[in-house]
Each structure stands twice: as C-alpha cells, then as structure tokens.
Design an enzyme around this catalytic site. Structure first.
Site, PDB file in Angstrom:
ATOM      1  N   TYR A 183      14.418  30.554   7.262  1.00 46.72           N
ATOM      2  CA  TYR A 183      13.229  31.274   7.721  1.00 46.72           C
ATOM      3  C   TYR A 183      13.252  31.507   9.222  1.00 46.72           C
ATOM      4  CZ  TYR A 183      10.690  30.821   3.294  1.00 46.72           C
ATOM      5  OH  TYR A 183      10.283  30.923   1.993  1.00 46.72           O
ATOM      6  N   LYS A 238       0.843  -1.201   0.000  1.00 42.27           N
ATOM      7  CA  LYS A 238       0.000   0.000   0.000  1.00 42.27           C
ATOM      8  C   LYS A 238       0.875   1.248   0.000  1.00 42.27           C
ATOM      9  CE  LYS A 238      -0.402  -0.156   5.027  1.00 42.27           C
ATOM     10  NZ  LYS A 238      -1.094  -0.864   6.096  1.00 42.27           N
TER      11      LYS A 238
HETATM   12  C1  LIG Z   1      -0.307  -1.906   6.710  1.00 39.96           C
HETATM   13  C2  LIG Z   1      -0.875  -3.149   7.139  1.00 39.96           C
HETATM   14  C3  LIG Z   1      -0.048  -4.251   7.439  1.00 39.96           C
HETATM   15  C4  LIG Z   1       1.453  -4.190   7.446  1.00 39.96           C
HETATM   16  O1  LIG Z   1       1.908  -3.746   8.697  1.00 39.96           O
HETATM   17  P1  LIG Z   1       3.461  -3.556   8.994  1.00 39.96           P
HETATM   18  O2  LIG Z   1       3.477  -3.069  10.390  1.00 39.96           O
HETATM   19  O3  LIG Z   1       3.959  -2.542   8.053  1.00 39.96           O
HETATM   20  O4  LIG Z   1       4.103  -4.860   8.808  1.00 39.96           O
HETATM   21  C5  LIG Z   1      -0.668  -5.455   7.730  1.00 39.96           C
HETATM   22  N1  LIG Z   1      -2.008  -5.555   7.765  1.00 39.96           N
HETATM   23  C6  LIG Z   1      -2.827  -4.516   7.502  1.00 39.96           C
HETATM   24  C7  LIG Z   1      -4.286  -4.706   7.552  1.00 39.96           C
HETATM   25  C8  LIG Z   1      -2.292  -3.279   7.192  1.00 39.96           C
HETATM   26  O5  LIG Z   1      -3.097  -2.257   6.934  1.00 39.96           O
END
Ligand SMILES: *Cc1c(COP(=O)(O)O)cnc(C)c1O
Length: 621
Positions: free
Chosen positions: A255, A37
């Site tokens: 800044y 993702k």
């Molecule tokens: C993002 C996500 C993961 C992965 O988690 P990590 O901590 O990055 O390993 C697993 N399951 C779901 C449902 C997620 O949204």
C-alpha cells in the site's frame, strides 16, 4: 508438521525455566500468583494456569469476571483474583464462580457485603494513579471496610508504576505501602506489591506474595535485566511463505508505495498482517527469520499479508516456515521487535496470533493445542441465543424439565469448548447393537451380547471398558475420557468375568489385548496394543463386543450417547414379543428413524446428523 498458515508455539518448558529463575529472587516463604490476564498475555490462560499450579502458584490473577469464569469452567480450582475493579452487576457471578474481587471503592465494598460472605483483596494506590484507594486515606477506608462483616480481607496490595526502570519511585511506593501495612493490627493473609520486574528490582521483607507476569513469559521488561536473570521466550509465532516473487529495480511493494525496490529483489508474501496481531508499525521495520537468516519486512504490513525481502536466501520455497517472533533468534524477541517501532512487548504478545492455532510444547514435543475459536469462547454466551434455544427446547420437550435441559446444555458447551483436551473429540458412525437370548444357566437373565462400533480420533495407546453394579460406581467412568464403554450390571450378580467380559476389542483390524481388573464395585478392562502408539491422533474404527447377563424382570434397558456423535444407529434384538423403544434425542432432530420388525427395533439418524451427549434410547419390554 502442521499445515497451518500461521501458528504460535507456547513452550511450557521455557515457562517453567523462567519460574525457576524468578524464584531465586524471592524467599521460599513468599508465594506467587501467576498473572494470566488477557489469555495469559496471549499465551493461553488455561495451559499457563495448569503449568503455574504445577510450579507452585497459590493463585491466579485475571483482569475481569469473564476471564475468571472461563478458568473455572475449564476446571481450574485454585483461588482466582480479579485484578481490575469489578462492576456491582458482576457480584452475583463473582460469588457463583468463587472468584476473589479486588476492592477499590466503598460503593463496591458495600454492594459486595450485601450479597454474602466472600474474600476480597484491597487495592491501595501508592502512586500508580490507577485503580485502588488513594494511599493517604487508605487506613480510614480499611477501617470502614472492616465493619462490613461479610467481607474477609484476605489480601492487601498495591502496584508498582515503574518497577523496571525507576528504583527511586518504586521505593517510594513500597515505602508508602509498608507504612499502611505496618499500621494494621490485624494483617491480611496476603500482602503484595511486586509485579515480576518488582521481584528483581525491589526485594523487600514485609510482603509474602508476588504477582508474576511478563518475565514468566520470558520477555525482558528492560535491558539491564539481562545481566541479572536468564529468561527464555515462551511464545514463538510462525508462518509460511504463500508466494515468492521478484521485484525489478523501481517496483513498489504494498500500500501507498512506501517501499521501492533499489535493485532486483526476491521477496515472499506471508499470510499474516496486522489482523493477525503483527503490528502495523512494523511496516518497513520488522524482521523475521527464514532458514536462520534475518530477513526484512518491506512495504506496509497490510491486514492479511506482509512482504519479506528474501533475496539472500537461495532456493526458497512456497511453504517454507518463517519465524516472525520468538525463541529462535535474539533479534526477534518481543522486546527487540517492539524496540524497532517504540512499541510495547506486553501489547505485541497479547495481540499476536489472533488468527492462529496454538501449540503447547514441552521438550520439543507438542503436548496440546487450542484452535482460535475455542479461545474466544466466553461462558457468558452460555445462557443465550441460538445454540441454547435449540438444545434446551429439544431436551425440555422430551424430558419436560428445565433444570435437566440446562444441565445438558452446559455440558455440551463444556465438551465443545472448554474441556481439557482442546480439540473437539467426537464419534462418527456410532453403531450399538444389543441382543438378548435365553440363557440355560441363569433362567432369570437374558444372555446379552453387545456390539459397539464407531470411529474417532485415537487419543491414547489404550482405553478402558468399565462395568459397575451401581450408578454411583459407574458415574466416575463418565468423567474419564479414557473410557470408551460403560455397562451397568445387575445389582444381584457378582462382578466376575463370567458375568461381564469383552469378547473382542478392535481398533481398525487390530485385535487388542485386554486385561481385567476387578475392584471397588467395578470391573475395568484395559484394552491396549503396542501398535496403537502409531495410530494416535488418527481417526480409527473402534469395535467392542461384550457378553453379559441382563435381568428379565428389569423390563427396561437404556443406551446412552455421552459424547458428541455424528450418525447414530442403535438396535435391539430379542425374541420378546412386546418391545417398545423410547428415543430421547437432542440435536437438530429429536425424532430419529425407528424401524420395528418382529424381533428387532432399530433407531437411527442420518449418517451426518449430529446427536448431542445425553441422548439415548430406552427399550421397554
Ligand atoms: C498485570 C499485573 C501484574 C503483572 O505485571 P508484570 O509486569 O507483567 O509482571 C501484577 N499486578 C497487577 C495488579 C497487574 O495488573
């Protein structure tokens, strides 16, 4: 070496290392889903997905429909699970692209059920308090969903809230989930709860799938983890010094004058800021590495620039590479940088390099790259607006077919944005000439000579010229990007060298070797030369000449443009009296210049005019 202002390097070898290390923590019967993702936490979803599949991933996890479509569009065919709840309005496309939604509500389940058969994964909230069916009434919901006969419950899952630092709560969640799962008389194929930290801190024996994210990218979710597993950061973010300056004692930098030079200092202006994902909160706190030496960010990080104290570096130069995050030094790993301001490593990596090209490496060698704009392409844009209108109308008018027009349109966008080689490859100065002469040996045929030339970036140290007798046999060569020329041979003649051969193949002035292979209804001629290795990645001139025979009674000959092409010139020469040429061109101009003399017709566009794939000319005689 590139000449980018900033860039990220994604080390796929390190990714593979991390997967191998993680696999030691779950049983060989347990499968893994690679979480990609948010463009694989900023690492490039397509490349990570490909590598994950190579490493044995059975599925991919994305956040939403669009991320799933993009992967499908790029040719990823393994199951893709949408982890966040989807909208009812997205169901049609979920089905169209063969994606697996997560079901977290009855309303969505019913809407999905109405649309047809599909697999789903059920999400149970065991304490995360986010999406999913609340664990206390999950069983009755599952029963209800079972009655929706179009839905196949392929998986059931839950998600840990603090796998990396709260073992008691993690166990409580695991326990709640286990209770639900154990009461199901029919178990779904996949039962899963652990994210990557969960794999290490909460081993269990009733799940059979793990969802790996952060740790696969070589980022520790927690310090104690370092004693358990050795991970390697996958992402490195680099930039170059654009200016070197001196500040006198008392001068302010950036800044709001938050940094005042305590003495004379030498500092570098780096061309990256928070718009590049370098967090604003790293102002006066960040560190970066120049020539193996840790240097401090001074003053506020601004939108496009950051100042770095480089007083300790002798003889720094404009153009010197500075590593802002990554592999080269432990202090600048994502988790250590975010520790400096109480930030989150997940966030930092998924933001960083927003204006940077990505280079994918393995064993220190660049194996691919993707420019920024390409990454932001969303196939949703496919059906809309300008580009669509231009292309579709152009082709529609010519072909009088909406379907074909939209196919061509999709094809063009795919080539431009989503194909596996991430740089756009296109041909320039395309010249194709075909000449018919009477043949003494075969009176039903014209002796046909063709000459093709164009310039293009050389991708491989060889390429193929292909010839087949049926469109179907030729078709497969259209999909291969190592084929530079294709010819359809008359059905009645044999696939033999005397009927189709290359008379010359050159790259620049180098005459290539060629090797003919005849099999399965096609002739493949491999064109190669050891010296081509040196030319790879450079723009070169191709010229390919062939000799063949063309049936007199065919009465037509087509020439196709199947790659993005800039500047086209196609000509046909013979002593036939009556020839017409019908150009079907898509691109800015639909009407190329047509010049006809007694024995020749030529069709051409301006040198810099773009012609889209599947344009062509039909010569009728
Ligand atoms: C993002 C996500 C993961 C992965 O988690 P990590 O901590 O990055 O390993 C697993 N399951 C779901 C449902 C997620 O949204």
């Amino acid at each position: 070496m590139n000449d980018d202002r900033s860039w990220t390097e994604i080390d796929l070898g390190n990714y593979q290392h991390n997967i191998e290390q993680l696999k030691k923590f779950f049983s060989p019967q347990t499968n893994f889903m690679q979480i990609v993702k948010a463009d694989a936490y900023g690492h490039g979803a397509f490349q990570i997905a490909k590598k994950a599949i190579e490493c044995g991933a059975v599925s991919l996890g994305v956040a939403n429909l669009q991320e799933g479509i993009l992967l499908r569009y790029q040719g990823i065919s393994i199951p893709i699970i949408i982890l966040s709840p989807s909208l009812n309005s997205e169901i049609d496309q979920i089905l169209q692209y063969d994606l697996i939604p997560t079901v977290s509500s009855m309303d969505f389940a019913r809407a999905m059920n109405k649309k047809g058969k599909n697999k789903i994964h059920l999400n149970i909230d065991t304490g995360m308090g986010r999406s999913g069916f609340y664990y206390q009434n999950a069983l009755s919901k599952i029963k209800e969903i079972r009655r929706l006969t179009n839905l196949e419950i392929e998986g059931i899952f839950s998600h840990f809230a603090s796998a990396e630092n709260d073992i008691a709560f993690t166990e409580l969640q695991a326990d709640r989930f286990h209770k639900i799962v154990s009461k199901l008389d029919e178990k779904p194929k996949y039962i899963h709860i652990a994210n990557s930290s969960g794999v290490i801190f909460s081993p269990d024996n009733y799940t059979n799938l793990v969802r790996l994210g952060l740790l696969t990218y070589g980022i520790y979710s927690n310090k104690p983890l370092k004693d358990k597993i050795k991970l390697k950061p996958v992402m490195t973010f680099k930039t170059r010094i654009t200016q070197i300056k001196t500040a006198q004692k008392g001068d302010s930098i950036g800044y709001n004058q938050t940094f005042i030079a305590p003495k004379t200092i030498k500092y570098a202006i780096l061309p990256v800021g928070y718009a590049d994902g370098y967090d604003f909160l790293l102002s006066n706190k960040g560190i970066a590495v120049l020539r193996n030496s840790i240097c401090k960010v001074i003053g506020k990080v601004s939108m496009d620039m950051t100042a770095l104290d480089i007083s300790q570096i002798s003889d720094p130069q404009v153009g010197d590479v500075v590593t802002m995050l990554g592999d080269s030094h432990d202090d600048i790993t994502a988790e250590n940088l975010t520790d400096l301001f109480g930030g989150l490593s997940y966030e930092l990596v998924s933001q960083i390099g927003r204006r940077a090209k990505r280079y994918y490496t393995q064993n220190g060698k660049i194996i691919d790259s993707s420019p920024l704009l390409r990454r932001e392409f969303m196939p949703k844009d496919l059906s809309d607006k300008k580009l669509g209108d231009i292309i579709e109308t152009a082709i529609e008018q010519r072909l009088q077919s909406k379907e074909i027009a939209s196919l061509v349109h999709e094809d063009i966008l795919k080539r431009m944005f989503a194909e596996k080689d991430k740089d756009i490859h296109y041909r320039k100065n395309f010249k194709h000439s075909i000449k018919f002469e009477d043949s003494n040996e075969f009176t039903d045929y014209y002796l046909t000579s063709t000459e093709l030339s164009f310039s293009k970036k050389l991708q491989n140290d060889h390429f193929i010229v292909a010839c087949a007798k049926t469109e179907k046999d030729l078709e497969k060569y259209f999909l291969r990007n190592d084929v530079e020329y294709r010819w359809l041979l008359d059905n009645k003649i044999d696939l033999k060298k005397m009927f189709f051969s290359v008379t010359s193949v050159k790259i620049n002035d180098l005459e290539l070797y060629n090797e003919m292979k005849i099999s399965d209804g096609s002739i493949e001629i491999k064109c190669y030369h050891p010296k081509l290795k040196e030319l790879m990645g450079k723009e070169v001139n191709f010229s390919i000449s062939t000799k063949t025979y063309y049936p007199k009674n065919s009465h037509q000959l087509s020439v196709y443009i199947i790659e993005m092409t800039q500047g086209v010139d196609i000509s046909f020469e013979s002593n036939i009296v009556n020839i017409e040429a019908v150009p079907i061109f898509s691109g800015k101009s639909k009407f190329p210049k047509l010049v006809k003399t007694d024995h020749q017709i030529s069709i051409s566009t301006a040198k810099n005019e773009w012609v889209f794939p599947t344009s062509g000319v039909v010569f009728v005689y």
